[in-house]
Design a protein around this motif. Structure first.
Motif, short mmCIF file in Angstrom:
data_model
loop_
_atom_site.label_atom_id
_atom_site.label_comp_id
_atom_site.label_asym_id
_atom_site.label_seq_id
_atom_site.Cartn_x
_atom_site.Cartn_y
_atom_site.Cartn_z
N ARG A 134 47.17 -56.88 -3.80
CA ARG A 134 48.05 -56.94 -2.62
C ARG A 134 49.10 -55.83 -2.70
O ARG A 134 49.39 -55.17 -1.69
N GLU A 135 49.67 -55.63 -3.88
CA GLU A 135 50.67 -54.57 -4.05
C GLU A 135 50.05 -53.20 -3.81
O GLU A 135 50.65 -52.34 -3.16
N ASP A 136 48.84 -53.00 -4.32
CA ASP A 136 48.16 -51.72 -4.12
C ASP A 136 47.86 -51.49 -2.65
O ASP A 136 48.05 -50.38 -2.14
N VAL A 137 47.41 -52.51 -1.96
CA VAL A 137 47.12 -52.38 -0.53
C VAL A 137 48.40 -52.08 0.25
O VAL A 137 48.41 -51.24 1.15
N ALA A 138 49.49 -52.74 -0.12
CA ALA A 138 50.77 -52.47 0.54
C ALA A 138 51.21 -51.03 0.29
O ALA A 138 51.70 -50.35 1.19
N GLY A 139 51.00 -50.54 -0.93
CA GLY A 139 51.34 -49.15 -1.24
C GLY A 139 50.50 -48.17 -0.44
O GLY A 139 51.02 -47.18 0.06
N VAL A 140 49.21 -48.46 -0.31
CA VAL A 140 48.34 -47.58 0.47
C VAL A 140 48.76 -47.60 1.94
O VAL A 140 48.80 -46.56 2.61
N ALA A 141 49.08 -48.78 2.45
CA ALA A 141 49.52 -48.88 3.85
C ALA A 141 50.81 -48.08 4.07
O ALA A 141 50.93 -47.37 5.09
N ASP A 142 51.74 -48.17 3.14
CA ASP A 142 52.98 -47.39 3.27
C ASP A 142 52.70 -45.89 3.22
O ASP A 142 53.28 -45.12 3.98
N ALA A 143 51.79 -45.48 2.34
CA ALA A 143 51.44 -44.06 2.24
C ALA A 143 50.79 -43.58 3.53
O ALA A 143 51.11 -42.48 4.02
N LEU A 144 49.90 -44.37 4.10
CA LEU A 144 49.26 -44.00 5.36
C LEU A 144 50.27 -43.92 6.50
O LEU A 144 50.21 -43.03 7.34
N LYS A 145 51.21 -44.85 6.50
CA LYS A 145 52.25 -44.84 7.54
C LYS A 145 53.10 -43.58 7.42
O LYS A 145 53.41 -42.93 8.43
N ALA A 146 53.48 -43.23 6.19
CA ALA A 146 54.28 -42.02 5.99
C ALA A 146 53.50 -40.78 6.39
O ALA A 146 54.04 -39.87 7.03
#
Length: 133
Positions: free
Chosen positions: A51-63
């Protein structure tokens, strides 16, 4: 060639739960339950990390998307400014050309006033004949 049939070990070699002492069965059951709890705990930790990794990937994609949108916006503004400047330059050139033509026409009229009046009269006559109807 004929394959020989497989033979199973004799039945007395199998251990049945009823053959084991009650303490052994309970010990094995507790060990199995403890192993299941450890496996469940590991699974929960893995899911949490996932879940943490997915949240990190989502934040990176958003940025990344925000950065790309900002780049596109700045390119659009730069293009708009360039087109505006080019349009203003063309308008100035047209105004300069019109002013120059006006100055040349004024000079010729002053140089040859009778000829200019005759040309204007002929132009008016042709205009009236063409657009009378």
């Amino acid at each position: 060639m004929r394959a020989e049939p497989r033979t199973l070990p004799p039945v007395q070699d199998y251990i049945m739960p009823s053959d084991l002492p009650q303490n052994d069965v309970e010990a094995k059951l507790r060990k199995t339950q403890a192993d299941a709890e450890v496996a469940g705990s590991d699974l929960e930790q893995q899911v949490s990390r996932l879940r943490e990794d997915v949240a990190g990937v989502a934040d990176a994609l958003k940025a990344l998307a925000s950065e790309r949108a900002e780049d596109a916006r700045s390119q659009a503004y730069a293009l708009r400014d360039e087109v505006r400047e080019r349009g203003e330059r063309y308008v100035r050139q047209a105004q300069d050309a019109a002013s120059e033509l006006e100055a040349q026409l004024s000079e010729r009229i002053r140089a040859e006033p009778i000829k200019s009046v005759l040309i204007a009269a002929a132009s008016g006559y042709l205009y009236a004949r063409l657009f009378r109807r």
